[in-house]
Design a protein around this motif. Structure first.
Motif, PDB file in Angstrom:
ATOM      1  N   THR A 138       0.819  -1.204   0.000  1.00  0.00           N
ATOM      2  CA  THR A 138       0.000   0.000   0.000  1.00  0.00           C
ATOM      3  C   THR A 138       0.856   1.259   0.000  1.00  0.00           C
ATOM      4  O   THR A 138       0.559   2.234  -0.694  1.00  0.00           O
ATOM      5  CB  THR A 138      -0.930   0.003   1.227  1.00  0.00           C
ATOM      6  OG1 THR A 138      -1.836  -1.088   1.132  1.00  0.00           O
ATOM      7  CG2 THR A 138      -1.720   1.298   1.323  1.00  0.00           C
ATOM      8  N   LEU A 169      -7.117   4.613   2.154  1.00  0.00           N
ATOM      9  CA  LEU A 169      -6.009   3.734   2.520  1.00  0.00           C
ATOM     10  C   LEU A 169      -6.472   2.547   3.355  1.00  0.00           C
ATOM     11  O   LEU A 169      -6.004   1.428   3.176  1.00  0.00           O
ATOM     12  CB  LEU A 169      -4.934   4.519   3.280  1.00  0.00           C
ATOM     13  CG  LEU A 169      -4.003   5.366   2.420  1.00  0.00           C
ATOM     14  CD1 LEU A 169      -3.065   6.168   3.300  1.00  0.00           C
ATOM     15  CD2 LEU A 169      -3.222   4.501   1.448  1.00  0.00           C
ATOM     16  N   ARG A 172      -7.864   0.013   1.165  1.00  0.00           N
ATOM     17  CA  ARG A 172      -6.843  -0.650   0.365  1.00  0.00           C
ATOM     18  C   ARG A 172      -6.150  -1.750   1.161  1.00  0.00           C
ATOM     19  O   ARG A 172      -5.973  -2.874   0.701  1.00  0.00           O
ATOM     20  CB  ARG A 172      -5.801   0.366  -0.093  1.00  0.00           C
ATOM     21  CG  ARG A 172      -6.344   1.466  -0.963  1.00  0.00           C
ATOM     22  CD  ARG A 172      -5.257   2.487  -1.203  1.00  0.00           C
ATOM     23  NE  ARG A 172      -5.796   3.700  -1.800  1.00  0.00           N
ATOM     24  CZ  ARG A 172      -5.093   4.786  -1.983  1.00  0.00           C
ATOM     25  NH1 ARG A 172      -3.832   4.829  -1.599  1.00  0.00           N
ATOM     26  NH2 ARG A 172      -5.629   5.849  -2.524  1.00  0.00           N
ATOM     27  N   VAL A 173      -5.711  -1.390   2.376  1.00  0.00           N
ATOM     28  CA  VAL A 173      -5.024  -2.368   3.212  1.00  0.00           C
ATOM     29  C   VAL A 173      -5.968  -3.515   3.546  1.00  0.00           C
ATOM     30  O   VAL A 173      -5.615  -4.689   3.462  1.00  0.00           O
ATOM     31  CB  VAL A 173      -4.502  -1.717   4.513  1.00  0.00           C
ATOM     32  CG1 VAL A 173      -3.906  -2.770   5.424  1.00  0.00           C
ATOM     33  CG2 VAL A 173      -3.439  -0.662   4.193  1.00  0.00           C
ATOM     34  N   PRO A 253      -3.937  -2.421  -2.977  1.00  0.00           N
ATOM     35  CA  PRO A 253      -3.925  -0.990  -2.740  1.00  0.00           C
ATOM     36  C   PRO A 253      -4.345  -0.324  -4.029  1.00  0.00           C
ATOM     37  O   PRO A 253      -4.176  -0.868  -5.099  1.00  0.00           O
ATOM     38  CB  PRO A 253      -2.474  -0.680  -2.383  1.00  0.00           C
ATOM     39  CG  PRO A 253      -1.867  -1.984  -2.028  1.00  0.00           C
ATOM     40  CD  PRO A 253      -2.619  -3.012  -2.833  1.00  0.00           C
TER      41      PRO A 253
END
Length: 254
Positions: A138, A169, A172-173, A253
């Motif tokens: 990421t 974020l 994404r993670v 990510p």
């Protein structure tokens, strides 16, 4: 407008008109208050608000100055503000990103330098190396996208996209932690973006970026549904989620 808002507006007008340009030192508090017809308390309140907005800065022992007023400074708080959004507004943020990032990538294709391409290549290679580590993947993903936007040479666009990308974020993670097949897909998408930029092909760059951002938006939309296969958490996964990393390829990510 409240009296405080009027005081803020008066100081902003001095800055906008060039009476107090970037880097200028404000007159002493009592003098400026008298010139603007404000009480000293209102003046202090207005200054505090403009300091919080990064328009002014207080230098201890020296005085109050107008900042550089650069986009990166004035828009610094955007990411923090967006972080406070939740629920469907996360999808709205993702939608804004889908509108802006492909256009930015197309612009980058016409402006990116050889050094910029090498920088992108380093981030892409780092993504390949850490494909099994969602959080590191990421980080390099985000750095890749920042490098693309920087290649446009548009500081305002860089600041805007930095601000709205931060909110996604966690998603994404989290995607990396629950979707073990995602790493190969996201790396392939980044390779396509890199190839389009290397070819200096704006139309292709726009298309590859749109595919990439849309895929992430679709994933978020599915996982934000109450009956979806998963849910984007409200807290950063961080180290506490490390034990939930899949054994195989991880992370998408965006």
């Amino acid at each position: 407008m409240s009296l405080a808002d009027r005081a803020i507006a008066r100081i902003r007008e001095l800055i906008r008109s060039g009476v107090l340009p970037p880097g200028a030192k404000l007159p002493p508090e009592q003098q400026l208050a008298a010139e603007l017809g404000l009480s000293r308390n209102l003046m202090r309140e207005a200054v505090r608000a403009l300091v919080a907005a990064r328009v002014l800065e207080i230098r201890r022992g020296d005085g109050t100055y107008v900042t550089s007023l650069e986009p990166g400074l004035l828009l610094e708080g955007l990411g923090s503000a967006v972080e406070m959004l939740s629920g469907d507004t996360l999808l709205e943020v993702s939608e804004v990103r889908r509108l802006l990032e492909p256009v930015a990538t197309a612009l980058a294709a016409s402006r990116i330098t050889d050094d910029g391409l090498r920088d992108l290549g380093r981030h892409l290679e780092a993504m390949r190396r850490c494909r099994d580590d969602p959080e590191r993947l990421t980080e390099h993903d985000a750095a890749f996208h920042r490098a693309v936007t920087r290649a446009t040479g548009n500081a305002t666009l860089v600041s805007l996209l930095d601000g709205i990308s931060g909110r996604t974020l966690r998603g994404r993670v989290w995607r990396g932690l629950v979707d073990g097949a995602a790493a190969d897909r996201t790396i392939a998408e980044h390779e396509a973006i890199h190839a389009a930029l290397a070819a200096r092909n704006p139309a292709l760059a726009h298309a590859t970026a749109l595919v990439h951002v849309s895929a992430t938006e679709d994933w978020l939309r599915a996982h934000l549904r109450p009956d979806g296969p998963g849910a984007v958490p409200t807290d950063e996964p961080g180290a506490s989620c490390a034990s939930r990393q899949p054994a195989g390829p991880a992370a998408h990510p965006s």
